[in-house]
Design an enzyme around this catalytic site. Structure first.
Site, PDB file in Angstrom:
ATOM      1  N   SER A 305     -69.179 -12.561  -0.233  1.00  0.00           N
ATOM      2  CA  SER A 305     -69.176 -13.886  -0.846  1.00  0.00           C
ATOM      3  C   SER A 305     -68.413 -14.904   0.003  1.00  0.00           C
ATOM      4  O   SER A 305     -68.826 -15.243   1.106  1.00  0.00           O
ATOM      5  CB  SER A 305     -68.599 -13.783  -2.258  1.00  0.00           C
ATOM      6  OG  SER A 305     -68.766 -14.974  -2.980  1.00  0.00           O
ATOM      7  N   ASP A 316     -71.509 -19.228  13.431  1.00  0.00           N
ATOM      8  CA  ASP A 316     -72.554 -20.190  13.777  1.00  0.00           C
ATOM      9  C   ASP A 316     -72.021 -21.350  14.602  1.00  0.00           C
ATOM     10  O   ASP A 316     -72.719 -21.883  15.478  1.00  0.00           O
ATOM     11  CB  ASP A 316     -73.208 -20.735  12.507  1.00  0.00           C
ATOM     12  CG  ASP A 316     -74.239 -19.775  11.920  1.00  0.00           C
ATOM     13  OD1 ASP A 316     -74.315 -18.635  12.409  1.00  0.00           O
ATOM     14  OD2 ASP A 316     -74.949 -20.168  10.972  1.00  0.00           O
ATOM     15  N   LYS A 330     -73.404 -10.697  -0.149  1.00  0.00           N
ATOM     16  CA  LYS A 330     -73.499 -11.444  -1.409  1.00  0.00           C
ATOM     17  C   LYS A 330     -73.564 -12.922  -1.072  1.00  0.00           C
ATOM     18  O   LYS A 330     -72.554 -13.568  -0.837  1.00  0.00           O
ATOM     19  CB  LYS A 330     -72.312 -11.158  -2.326  1.00  0.00           C
ATOM     20  CG  LYS A 330     -72.387 -11.920  -3.649  1.00  0.00           C
ATOM     21  CD  LYS A 330     -71.147 -11.693  -4.498  1.00  0.00           C
ATOM     22  CE  LYS A 330     -71.207 -12.533  -5.766  1.00  0.00           C
ATOM     23  NZ  LYS A 330     -71.174 -13.985  -5.496  1.00  0.00           N
TER      24      LYS A 330
END
Length: 434
Positions: A305, A316, A330
């Site tokens: 999460s 990224d 998740k």
């Protein structure tokens, strides 16, 4: 003023599905945002299914072996309605609702374990640091077969959590099956009043820091900035390990704040859902606690999460190297919705995406450098002959240098040791480029 709505305390044979529907529909509309009301009113309602529901309700009331009150039947129906959506949506009674609110503030009762359902089996997502569960050696992906004498097969997630809760000092025994093992093991634990500090830090060795986040609570972002200031009191850091292993997640805004501590600009995460208010974008601002420190982010199968939001954003944005093993996967966002009776809903309302547009739901974050769990061991005969082994060798001349004691963590933690080695290599390259 809207009049109070009530349903008959008992459904009789004369109570038709349409009469039940007439009572249920206005109640449903009152709980929805105004933007969604028109859409619901225009949709065709499944009259046949409502009729079947009323028929089942009536037969249970009339024929079940024990008398069941209407409130219990309706509450169980709501629980079932939510539990069949996905593993993270649930109906929260007063106790569960209060417990969830307490856990985001950093204090709750129990054994300190985050659990979920995986293929219908109660499974450990992660033990929380410095709790009975972590000290007993419970690991992510351990399957919980029994809680004391109660088999977990057939239990709902909420029922299992309630069984594991209890007064501080009381005993509990979990029977677990670990991946790769054929025989279950019994683990005795003593319940405690769990007070968690979500952030810890230390110097691994001179110039290289370690920042551990065990879960994302309301003040985690502030705590991270404070710990970074403490680590840099004696000088600039040459590298930092951000440890998100076995971090089950938590508050979305806290994850954004932590990523923002390392990013000066750019997207951190965005969410997409059915309703306009579930579509959000979070970006970094220029006020950053550690914008230039070389960074290694540790993750594993217990990182879920909010932990995956941070790892995905830093990966990224090419802000750090992600190391370890694949994360939990998740990628959904839950909203906690209070109800008028003091209870609540935890409802999945959106999916979140990394800056590069990746959804990690059921996929997880793949590390840039895969390093499995292990420990560093040095044996007496684990190296060849060196100059220092030769009889009569010249003694080393000690030059003045900074303190270089290594953290005790490095002796037991192979992944952390490898992260430090990578940071040192990155620092060498960084110095050459200057």
């Amino acid at each position: 003023m809207t009049p109070a709505l009530s349903l008959p305390g008992r459904l009789s044979r004369s109570c038709s599905p349409r009469r039940l529907l007439a009572g249920l529909l206005p109640l449903a509309l009152l709980t929805l945002p105004l933007t969604a009301t028109a859409q619901v009113a225009d949709d065709e309602l499944p009259i046949a299914e409502i009729q079947t529901f009323a028929e089942v309700f009536e037969r249970i009331k009339r024929a079940y072996v024990e008398e069941v009150d209407d409130a219990s039947l309706l509450r169980n129906a709501m629980r079932g309605m939510l539990s069949e959506l996905d593993p993270h949506s649930s109906y929260l009674d007063r106790e569960a609702f209060q417990s969830l609110r307490e856990s985001t503030q950093g204090e709750f009762g129990g054994i300190g374990i985050e659990v979920g359902m995986e293929d219908g089996q109660l499974t450990v997502i992660t033990p929380i640091d410095d709790t009975p569960a972590s000290r007993a050696g419970l690991q992510a992906r351990d399957q919980i077969l029994r809680i004391d004498d109660t088999p977990t097969e057939g239990l709902s997630l909420q029922e299992a959590v309630e069984l594991m809760r209890g007064d501080p000092g009381s005993e509990i025994e979990l029977t677990i099956l670990r991946q790769g093992e054929s025989s279950p093991r019994r683990i005795p634990l003593t319940r405690e009043n769990i007070r968690t500090e979500s952030v810890k830090s230390e110097l691994l060795t001179a110039g290289f820091g370690y920042l551990r986040i065990s879960q994302f609570q309301t003040r985690t972002g502030e705590q991270v900035s404070e710990h970074i200031r403490q680590l840099t009191r004696d000088g600039e850091l040459d590298g930092l390990v951000l440890d998100l292993r076995n971090n089950p997640g938590g508050v979305l805004q806290a994850a954004v704040a932590v990523a923002d501590a390392f990013l000066e600009e750019g997207l951190i995460v965005y969410t997409e859902g059915r309703l306009p208010d579930t579509e959000m974008r979070f970006s970094a601002n220029a006020t950053t606690a550690a914008p230039d420190v070389p960074l290694v982010v540790l993750i594993n199968g217990g990182s879920a999460s909010a932990a995956e939001i941070v790892a995905g954003a830093l990966q990224d944005q090419k802000r750090g190297v992600v190391m370890g093993t694949e994360s939990f996967g998740k990628g959904s966002v839950q909203q906690i919705m209070p109800l008028g009776n003091g209870e609540g809903l935890k409802l999945t309302t959106a999916l979140y995406f990394t800056p590069g547009g990746r959804s990690i739901q059921a996929k997880g974050i793949e590390p840039d450098v895969r390093v499995v769990r292990g420990r560093v061991e040095v044996t007496e005969n684990g190296r060849g002959v060196r100059e220092a082994d030769l009889e009569g060798h010249l003694g080393a001349q000690e030059a003045p240098r900074e303190k270089t004691e290594r953290s005790e963590r490095l002796r037991e933690d192979y992944q952390l040791s490898e992260a430090l080695n990578l940071l040192k290599a990155l620092n060498v390259v960084r110095q050459r480029d200057r």
